[in-house]
Design a protein around this motif. Structure first.
Motif, mmCIF file in Angstrom:
data_model
loop_
_atom_site.group_PDB
_atom_site.id
_atom_site.type_symbol
_atom_site.label_atom_id
_atom_site.label_comp_id
_atom_site.label_asym_id
_atom_site.label_seq_id
_atom_site.Cartn_x
_atom_site.Cartn_y
_atom_site.Cartn_z
ATOM 1 N N TYR A 390 -8.872 -0.600 4.143
ATOM 2 C CA TYR A 390 -7.861 -1.670 4.198
ATOM 3 C C TYR A 390 -7.704 -2.205 5.622
ATOM 4 C CZ TYR A 390 -3.394 -4.063 3.756
ATOM 5 O OH TYR A 390 -2.398 -4.998 3.791
ATOM 6 N N GLY A 391 -7.719 -1.318 6.612
ATOM 7 C CA GLY A 391 -7.574 -1.764 7.988
ATOM 8 C C GLY A 391 -8.739 -2.616 8.456
ATOM 9 N N ALA A 392 -9.960 -2.304 7.970
ATOM 10 C CA ALA A 392 -11.129 -3.075 8.396
ATOM 11 C C ALA A 392 -11.152 -4.462 7.787
ATOM 12 C CB ALA A 392 -12.405 -2.312 8.038
ATOM 13 N N TRP A 393 -10.677 -4.604 6.554
ATOM 14 C CA TRP A 393 -10.784 -5.877 5.834
ATOM 15 C C TRP A 393 -9.478 -6.667 5.775
ATOM 16 C CZ3 TRP A 393 -15.159 -8.113 3.912
ATOM 17 C CH2 TRP A 393 -16.313 -7.325 3.900
ATOM 18 N N ALA A 394 -8.400 -6.130 6.325
ATOM 19 C CA ALA A 394 -7.094 -6.798 6.177
ATOM 20 C C ALA A 394 -7.080 -8.186 6.797
ATOM 21 C CB ALA A 394 -5.993 -5.936 6.799
ATOM 22 N N THR A 395 -7.845 -8.386 7.892
ATOM 23 C CA THR A 395 -7.837 -9.691 8.555
ATOM 24 C C THR A 395 -8.759 -10.702 7.884
ATOM 25 O OG1 THR A 395 -9.550 -8.913 10.076
ATOM 26 C CG2 THR A 395 -7.261 -8.670 10.775
ATOM 27 N N PHE A 396 -9.586 -10.260 6.948
ATOM 28 C CA PHE A 396 -10.542 -11.160 6.303
ATOM 29 C C PHE A 396 -10.115 -11.548 4.895
ATOM 30 C CE2 PHE A 396 -13.116 -9.160 9.560
ATOM 31 C CZ PHE A 396 -13.815 -10.233 10.076
ATOM 32 N N ILE A 397 -9.521 -10.629 4.175
ATOM 33 C CA ILE A 397 -9.177 -10.928 2.784
ATOM 34 C C ILE A 397 -7.905 -11.774 2.747
ATOM 35 C CG2 ILE A 397 -10.304 -8.903 1.841
ATOM 36 C CD1 ILE A 397 -7.698 -7.430 1.832
ATOM 37 N N PRO A 398 -7.841 -12.764 1.864
ATOM 38 C CA PRO A 398 -6.631 -13.605 1.763
ATOM 39 C C PRO A 398 -5.472 -12.829 1.150
ATOM 40 C CG PRO A 398 -8.226 -14.197 0.080
ATOM 41 C CD PRO A 398 -8.917 -13.206 0.963
ATOM 42 N N ALA A 399 -4.309 -13.466 1.148
ATOM 43 C CA ALA A 399 -3.088 -12.771 0.713
ATOM 44 C C ALA A 399 -3.171 -12.334 -0.740
ATOM 45 C CB ALA A 399 -1.872 -13.678 0.924
ATOM 46 N N PHE A 400 -3.694 -13.186 -1.626
ATOM 47 C CA PHE A 400 -3.694 -12.818 -3.044
ATOM 48 C C PHE A 400 -4.673 -11.677 -3.325
ATOM 49 C CE2 PHE A 400 -7.015 -15.981 -2.670
ATOM 50 C CZ PHE A 400 -8.003 -15.560 -3.535
ATOM 51 N N VAL A 401 -5.785 -11.593 -2.573
ATOM 52 C CA VAL A 401 -6.706 -10.458 -2.724
ATOM 53 C C VAL A 401 -6.064 -9.196 -2.162
ATOM 54 C CG1 VAL A 401 -8.979 -9.564 -2.123
ATOM 55 C CG2 VAL A 401 -8.696 -11.983 -2.651
ATOM 56 N N ARG A 402 -5.353 -9.335 -1.040
ATOM 57 C CA ARG A 402 -4.673 -8.187 -0.451
ATOM 58 C C ARG A 402 -3.588 -7.652 -1.386
ATOM 59 N NH1 ARG A 402 -4.281 -10.293 4.112
ATOM 60 N NH2 ARG A 402 -2.255 -11.281 3.904
ATOM 61 N N ASP A 403 -2.830 -8.540 -1.993
ATOM 62 C CA ASP A 403 -1.804 -8.103 -2.938
ATOM 63 C C ASP A 403 -2.429 -7.418 -4.148
ATOM 64 O OD1 ASP A 403 0.048 -9.198 -1.250
ATOM 65 O OD2 ASP A 403 0.254 -11.061 -2.371
ATOM 66 N N ASN A 404 -3.540 -7.946 -4.639
ATOM 67 C CA ASN A 404 -4.206 -7.316 -5.774
ATOM 68 C C ASN A 404 -4.712 -5.931 -5.398
ATOM 69 O OD1 ASN A 404 -6.885 -6.825 -7.469
ATOM 70 N ND2 ASN A 404 -5.613 -8.249 -8.640
ATOM 71 N N PHE A 405 -5.234 -5.787 -4.181
ATOM 72 C CA PHE A 405 -5.731 -4.493 -3.720
ATOM 73 C C PHE A 405 -4.607 -3.458 -3.675
ATOM 74 C CE2 PHE A 405 -6.508 -1.555 -0.184
ATOM 75 C CZ PHE A 405 -7.727 -1.023 -0.537
ATOM 76 N N LEU A 406 -3.442 -3.852 -3.165
ATOM 77 C CA LEU A 406 -2.329 -2.901 -3.040
ATOM 78 C C LEU A 406 -1.626 -2.656 -4.372
ATOM 79 C CD1 LEU A 406 -0.810 -4.150 0.344
ATOM 80 C CD2 LEU A 406 -2.241 -2.144 -0.028
ATOM 81 N N ASP A 407 -1.358 -3.735 -5.121
ATOM 82 C CA ASP A 407 -0.577 -3.605 -6.349
ATOM 83 C C ASP A 407 -1.365 -2.986 -7.497
ATOM 84 O OD1 ASP A 407 1.514 -4.767 -5.022
ATOM 85 O OD2 ASP A 407 1.103 -6.786 -5.745
ATOM 86 N N GLN A 408 -2.645 -3.353 -7.622
ATOM 87 C CA GLN A 408 -3.424 -2.927 -8.775
ATOM 88 C C GLN A 408 -4.272 -1.688 -8.516
ATOM 89 O OE1 GLN A 408 -2.863 -4.420 -11.610
ATOM 90 N NE2 GLN A 408 -1.547 -5.952 -10.666
ATOM 91 N N LEU A 409 -4.564 -1.388 -7.251
ATOM 92 C CA LEU A 409 -5.456 -0.265 -6.954
ATOM 93 C C LEU A 409 -4.735 0.891 -6.261
ATOM 94 C CD1 LEU A 409 -8.582 -2.248 -5.685
ATOM 95 C CD2 LEU A 409 -8.024 -1.545 -7.999
#
Length: 718
Positions: A390-409
């Motif tokens: 998450y720390g490596a990709w947090a600056t690249f993934i958009p907000a909706f992908v980041r929310d899906n990563f945290l909420d669904q995974l």
């Protein structure tokens, strides 16, 4: 002469009328001929079978009609008519007096009902058509007559041709003796006896000069307007020429961009077919697009070209990629292409828009791989791999992908791990599952924290003092509200510690067992100071003072040993515990007892009074709970939660180190829930219930009466 003229006009009128009637007769004859010339359905070949009678004369048919009847000549109806002697172009019946034109019908349009908006499917009959033709002929005759009659009333209009001349042409035609126009215009009109000066002519000339001057002024204005128009056209021409030049330059640049795009596509196909593909090979072409054609890159969304070129390669790389083992894979390459991929371009402008090509790539290629690894391989007890990913990709993934990563995974895995956590069987502590994710989850973690709090309370409910202080329990203090934390320890820990000191702790100077006290003292950093101080006051000092008194009343007491014993016990408590008011008061009371024994000397065994520490504590508590002058309370904002009288009672009891817990039963008469109010040890206490903003406590027998909060504290500490 007039009679002759009228006679000529009458003759012309009669000739015109006769000509009009002849024209009408010719037109009627022609219409009848056309109606009788309508062809039949039988072809010429079919007519040879049965010769027609001599009375039926067929009419010549147009080529298109002949083609039509040849087409339908083989039908059953046409053959039957031919056998009965009918020919194309003749009427029906034995003598041909029937209709020549068949009755036709018009096809009603699709989805249109019968007679919709006056639509008629049947065509007009020949009689109706003949009547219409007669009416039309009558109208034409009437119009011809009216036209002849109107000729006498209206004069013949003759168009006059106007010829325009310029001022110079007029002066040249008139000769040099004509005065200039401005002089004529300004000359005064005065009477004169000179026969050569004609006032009327000069007046007319002046009027003509003024009119010509007005016309010339209009021509001058028109000339100025034409000049302005000419200047505007010149400017517009220059602008259009510049636009044409810009468009030509743009076309040239787009052609160059097209060449670079073709190179990108060719390179992408070449790398796709290679066994070992490297995305860095495309970097020079992408840099060429960004550096040489920045405006075209943004205007024509060339990032779609970039993403389309790397998609096949990224799919191959992601298929062999393990996000948990190599969390920073592809990050370095995407970091160099951040501008070309337009990473987080939409978030910067905060505009709702569809996914960019790079976001679509992450959603359809990157996220499925990450989802598979998180769901199948990641263990929440070891959060480090997922945190690194998450720390490596947090600056690249958009907000909706980041929310899906945290909420669904992440959250479902953490929630399940917290639900399955057991303090005895689990290999890691509860905070190991949750705390690393607190900076990233934000408000999402509230549900997980609620479950974790219940787990922690459940573990403390099953806790026994022999287990010691749970590992890393202190880190949970910031997670709980201060009141909730104190209430949890008062309910699940303090009663067990009080029972341990009361039942298992003994003061024996010869063979002292410090284990119970050693199990209690580590809780001083977690339990509220006032509660812990009261626990030591009520459970330790009564026993300690009794043993000290028994030692001091001995006949041959050694005060040096007593001093050493006193110092030993005082040094047993940590400095922060010694500074607590209740603990300091207890040691002060013991020191006073020693000093009294020294003053009494040999009379100490008989005159040294045994200390009643519990009574002294009750006296101190009564003094501290004396009525105070009411202080104006701070006004509570209307938006804050409503405060009930029960919450006031609970807070008052907590301020006086009392437990206010539900008793699990109700009062028989009022059916109100009962609460047990007791000291920190959980021993004794009284049963009360809250009703009508008052505390009701037992008075005599089973009767309850309303008491004040101060009286409630006195009765508990009695």
């Amino acid at each position: 002469m007039a009679r002759r003229k009228r006679q000529v006009l009458d003759d012309e009128s009669d000739s015109d009328a006769s000509q009009a009637s002849e024209d009408v007769d010719d037109s009627e004859h022609e219409r009848k001929r056309r109606r009788s010339a309508v062809p039949s359905f039988v072809s010429s070949s079919a007519t040879t079978a049965a010769p027609a009678p001599s009375s039926k004369v067929p009419t010549a048919l147009p080529p298109q009609e002949q083609a039509h009847f040849r087409k339908i000549g083989g039908t059953l109806g046409a053959q039957m008519l031919a056998k009965m002697g009918w020919q194309a172009g003749t009427g029906l019946g034995a003598s041909g007096e029937g209709i020549v034109t068949p009755i036709e019908s018009k096809l009603r349009p699709k989805n249109i009902g019968i007679a919709f908006k006056g639509f008629k499917e049947r065509t007009r009959t020949p009689a109706q058509e003949e009547a219409d033709a007669d009416a039309e002929a009558n109208v034409q005759v009437k119009e011809a007559k009216e036209k002849r009659s109107e000729a006498w009333k209206k004069p013949r209009k003759v168009k006059t041709k106007v010829e325009y001349k310029t001022y110079e042409e007029i002066v040249a035609a008139a000769g040099p003796e004509i005065a200039p126009l401005p002089e004529v215009a300004v000359a005064s009109w005065t009477p004169s006896t000179d026969p050569t000066r004609i006032p009327e002519v000069r007046h007319n000339l002046r009027l003509i000069a003024e009119a010509c001057k007005t016309n010339l002024d209009g021509l001058a204005r028109e000339a100025k307007a034409l000049q302005d128009r000419k200047r505007f056209i010149a400017q517009e021409g220059a602008r259009l020429e510049k636009k044409i030049a810009d468009e030509a330059e743009l076309i040239s640049r787009l052609q160059q961009v097209s060449l670079v795009v073709d190179e990108v596509q060719s390179k992408s196909k070449e790398l796709s077919s290679a066994y070992e593909a490297d995305l860095d090979d495309l970097s020079p072409l992408f840099s060429k697009l960004l550096v040489n054609y920045p405006m075209e890159f943004d205007q024509y969304r060339l990032d779609e070209i970039v993403v389309a070129a790397i998609v096949p390669l990224v799919r191959r790389i992601v298929a062999r990629w393990n996000p948990l083992e190599d969390p920073s894979g592809l990050v370095s390459t995407f970091r160099t292409w951040k501008r070309a991929l337009k990473v987080n371009a939409v978030e910067a402008s905060q505009v709702q828009s569809p996914m960019t090509p790079f976001e679509s790539l992450l959603w359809n290629v990157w996220l499925p791989k990450v989802r598979s690894c998180i769901n199948n391989e990641w263990n929440p007890e070891d959060p480090t791999p997922a945190l690194k990913l998450y720390g490596a990709w947090a600056t690249f993934i958009p907000a909706f992908v980041r929310d899906n990563f945290l909420d669904q995974l992440i959250l479902p895995k953490i929630s399940k791990a917290v639900a399955d956590w057991n303090p005895k069987r689990s290999a890691v502590s509860l905070q190991t599952l949750i705390f690393p994710w607190l900076p990233h989850l934000g408000l999402r973690v509230e549900d997980v924290l609620d479950n974790a709090r219940r787990k922690l309370q459940s573990s403390l409910r099953k806790w026994v003092p022999a287990d010691g202080v749970p590992q890393d329990l202190g880190v949970w203090r910031d997670v709980f509200e201060k009141s909730d934390w104190d209430a949890m320890l008062l309910k699940h820990v303090v009663p067990k510690l009080g029972s341990l000191l009361r039942e298992e702790f003994r003061i024996n100077p010869r063979n002292q067992d410090m284990t119970p006290l050693a199990q209690v003292l580590p809780w001083s950093a977690l339990i509220r100071a006032s509660v812990f101080s009261q626990l030591i006051e009520t459970e330790f000092f009564p026993k300690w003072l009794d043993v000290l008194h028994m030692w001091l009343v001995q006949p041959r007491v050694s005060f040096e040993e007593v001093a050493q014993w006193y110092s030993f016990w005082k040094g047993t408590f940590p400095e922060d515990v010694q500074n607590m008011p209740g603990v300091a008061r207890g040691f002060t009371r013991g020191l006073q007892l020693v000093n009294t024994a020294i003053e009494l000397g040999p009379d100490a065994p008989t005159k040294l009074a045994r200390p009643d520490w519990r009574t002294e504590l009750a006296t101190v508590a009564a003094a501290t709970t004396a009525p105070k002058i009411p202080v104006a309370q701070k006004k509570v904002p209307a938006r804050m939660q409503e405060i009930t009288f029960r919450s006031i009672v609970e807070e008052y009891a907590a301020d006086h180190n009392l437990l206010f817990v539900p008793a699990g039963k109700a009062h028989e008469k009022s059916r109100m829930p009962l609460f047990r109010v007791s000291n920190a040890s959980g021993k004794g206490g009284i049963l009360v219930y809250v009703q009508d903003d008052a505390v009701w406590a037992p008075d005599q027998g089973d009767d309850y009466r309303a008491i004040t909060l101060e009286e409630m504290v006195l009765r508990v500490n009695r």
